[in-house]
Design a protein around this motif. Structure first.
Motif, PDB file in Angstrom:
ATOM      1  N   LYS A 173       0.741  -1.192   0.234  1.00  0.00           N
ATOM      2  CA  LYS A 173       0.030   0.067  -0.058  1.00  0.00           C
ATOM      3  C   LYS A 173       0.942   1.431  -0.152  1.00  0.00           C
ATOM      4  O   LYS A 173       0.647   2.255  -0.814  1.00  0.00           O
ATOM      5  CB  LYS A 173      -0.950  -0.063   1.306  1.00  0.00           C
ATOM      6  CG  LYS A 173      -1.812   1.359   1.409  1.00  0.00           C
ATOM      7  CD  LYS A 173      -2.800   0.936   2.586  1.00  0.00           C
ATOM      8  CE  LYS A 173      -3.572   2.317   2.389  1.00  0.00           C
ATOM      9  NZ  LYS A 173      -4.537   2.239   3.673  1.00  0.00           N
ATOM     10  N   GLU A 174       1.745   1.325   0.813  1.00  0.00           N
ATOM     11  CA  GLU A 174       2.503   2.361   0.987  1.00  0.00           C
ATOM     12  C   GLU A 174       3.669   2.587  -0.221  1.00  0.00           C
ATOM     13  O   GLU A 174       4.025   3.588  -0.757  1.00  0.00           O
ATOM     14  CB  GLU A 174       3.592   2.352   2.026  1.00  0.00           C
ATOM     15  CG  GLU A 174       2.985   2.603   3.399  1.00  0.00           C
ATOM     16  CD  GLU A 174       1.890   3.740   3.494  1.00  0.00           C
ATOM     17  OE1 GLU A 174       2.466   4.844   3.210  1.00  0.00           O
ATOM     18  OE2 GLU A 174       0.910   3.592   4.036  1.00  0.00           O
ATOM     19  N   MET A 198       2.578   1.833  -3.291  1.00  0.00           N
ATOM     20  CA  MET A 198       1.760   2.341  -4.323  1.00  0.00           C
ATOM     21  C   MET A 198       1.583   3.729  -4.305  1.00  0.00           C
ATOM     22  O   MET A 198       1.736   4.620  -5.128  1.00  0.00           O
ATOM     23  CB  MET A 198       0.390   1.592  -4.597  1.00  0.00           C
ATOM     24  CG  MET A 198       0.668   0.149  -4.921  1.00  0.00           C
ATOM     25  SD  MET A 198       1.638  -0.363  -6.239  1.00  0.00           S
ATOM     26  CE  MET A 198       0.200   0.200  -7.560  1.00  0.00           C
ATOM     27  N   LYS A 199       1.449   4.214  -2.980  1.00  0.00           N
ATOM     28  CA  LYS A 199       1.380   5.718  -2.831  1.00  0.00           C
ATOM     29  C   LYS A 199       2.599   6.360  -3.207  1.00  0.00           C
ATOM     30  O   LYS A 199       2.631   7.398  -3.901  1.00  0.00           O
ATOM     31  CB  LYS A 199       1.033   6.085  -1.176  1.00  0.00           C
ATOM     32  CG  LYS A 199      -0.548   5.664  -0.779  1.00  0.00           C
ATOM     33  CD  LYS A 199      -0.739   5.541   0.632  1.00  0.00           C
ATOM     34  CE  LYS A 199      -0.268   6.704   1.397  1.00  0.00           C
ATOM     35  NZ  LYS A 199      -0.457   6.513   2.970  1.00  0.00           N
ATOM     36  N   PHE A 200       3.628   6.007  -2.971  1.00  0.00           N
ATOM     37  CA  PHE A 200       4.923   6.498  -3.265  1.00  0.00           C
ATOM     38  C   PHE A 200       5.008   6.619  -4.703  1.00  0.00           C
ATOM     39  O   PHE A 200       5.441   7.777  -5.486  1.00  0.00           O
ATOM     40  CB  PHE A 200       6.135   5.873  -2.693  1.00  0.00           C
ATOM     41  CG  PHE A 200       7.521   6.145  -3.283  1.00  0.00           C
ATOM     42  CD1 PHE A 200       8.053   7.250  -2.779  1.00  0.00           C
ATOM     43  CD2 PHE A 200       8.036   5.543  -4.236  1.00  0.00           C
ATOM     44  CE1 PHE A 200       9.351   7.544  -3.048  1.00  0.00           C
ATOM     45  CE2 PHE A 200       9.301   5.911  -4.716  1.00  0.00           C
ATOM     46  CZ  PHE A 200      10.061   7.087  -4.306  1.00  0.00           C
ATOM     47  N   TYR A 201       4.869   5.527  -5.571  1.00  0.00           N
ATOM     48  CA  TYR A 201       4.906   5.549  -6.953  1.00  0.00           C
ATOM     49  C   TYR A 201       3.928   6.591  -7.517  1.00  0.00           C
ATOM     50  O   TYR A 201       4.256   7.144  -8.537  1.00  0.00           O
ATOM     51  CB  TYR A 201       4.640   4.129  -7.506  1.00  0.00           C
ATOM     52  CG  TYR A 201       5.797   2.994  -7.650  1.00  0.00           C
ATOM     53  CD1 TYR A 201       6.958   3.651  -8.457  1.00  0.00           C
ATOM     54  CD2 TYR A 201       5.870   1.876  -7.359  1.00  0.00           C
ATOM     55  CE1 TYR A 201       8.114   2.720  -8.578  1.00  0.00           C
ATOM     56  CE2 TYR A 201       6.847   1.064  -7.341  1.00  0.00           C
ATOM     57  CZ  TYR A 201       7.952   1.514  -8.004  1.00  0.00           C
ATOM     58  OH  TYR A 201       9.024   0.685  -8.240  1.00  0.00           O
ATOM     59  N   ALA A 202       2.601   6.779  -6.803  1.00  0.00           N
ATOM     60  CA  ALA A 202       1.830   7.549  -7.572  1.00  0.00           C
ATOM     61  C   ALA A 202       2.157   9.085  -7.303  1.00  0.00           C
ATOM     62  O   ALA A 202       1.882  10.139  -8.345  1.00  0.00           O
ATOM     63  CB  ALA A 202       0.408   7.555  -6.814  1.00  0.00           C
ATOM     64  N   ARG A 203       3.230   9.407  -6.645  1.00  0.00           N
ATOM     65  CA  ARG A 203       3.796  10.861  -6.217  1.00  0.00           C
ATOM     66  C   ARG A 203       5.082  10.979  -6.731  1.00  0.00           C
ATOM     67  O   ARG A 203       5.361  12.160  -7.269  1.00  0.00           O
ATOM     68  CB  ARG A 203       3.631  11.167  -4.807  1.00  0.00           C
ATOM     69  CG  ARG A 203       3.931  12.264  -4.251  1.00  0.00           C
ATOM     70  CD  ARG A 203       3.453  12.793  -3.003  1.00  0.00           C
ATOM     71  NE  ARG A 203       3.952  14.215  -2.703  1.00  0.00           N
ATOM     72  CZ  ARG A 203       4.370  14.527  -1.626  1.00  0.00           C
ATOM     73  NH1 ARG A 203       4.513  13.873  -0.653  1.00  0.00           N
ATOM     74  NH2 ARG A 203       4.683  15.736  -1.701  1.00  0.00           N
ATOM     75  N   ILE A 260       9.276  13.670   0.764  1.00  0.00           N
ATOM     76  CA  ILE A 260       8.281  12.681   1.400  1.00  0.00           C
ATOM     77  C   ILE A 260       9.270  12.103   2.597  1.00  0.00           C
ATOM     78  O   ILE A 260      10.459  12.049   2.624  1.00  0.00           O
ATOM     79  CB  ILE A 260       8.256  11.721   0.451  1.00  0.00           C
ATOM     80  CG1 ILE A 260       7.464  12.235  -0.777  1.00  0.00           C
ATOM     81  CG2 ILE A 260       7.525  10.483   0.894  1.00  0.00           C
ATOM     82  CD1 ILE A 260       7.151  11.120  -2.067  1.00  0.00           C
TER      83      ILE A 260
END
Length: 70
Positions: free
Chosen positions: A43-44, A46-51, A70
């Motif tokens: 989950k974390e 995917m959040k990183f890749y999105a940003r 970040i």
């Protein structure tokens, strides 16, 4: 007995060949490399890749470097 140390760090890059994040801390006004993070939950990650793509400031053969936000 296991001893853990905790520190507030910034992500300053990632390795291109596998998912490893570069970590740094501030020493006064300068960033100082602090190590790497290899194990991140899905989950974390995917959040990183999105940003992270909006934060790219450079790259070389092995790494992509990002702003320390970040």
């Amino acid at each position: 007995m296991i001893n853990y140390k905790y520190a507030g760090v910034f992500i300053t890059g990632l390795r291109k060949d596998d998912f490893v994040l570069l970590l740094s801390t501030y020493d006064g006004d300068n960033l100082k490399p602090s190590g790497v993070m290899e194990f991140i939950n899905q989950k974390e990650m995917m959040k990183f890749y999105a940003r992270y793509q909006d934060l790219i400031i450079g790259e070389d053969k092995k790494f992509v470097f990002i702003k320390p936000e970040i």
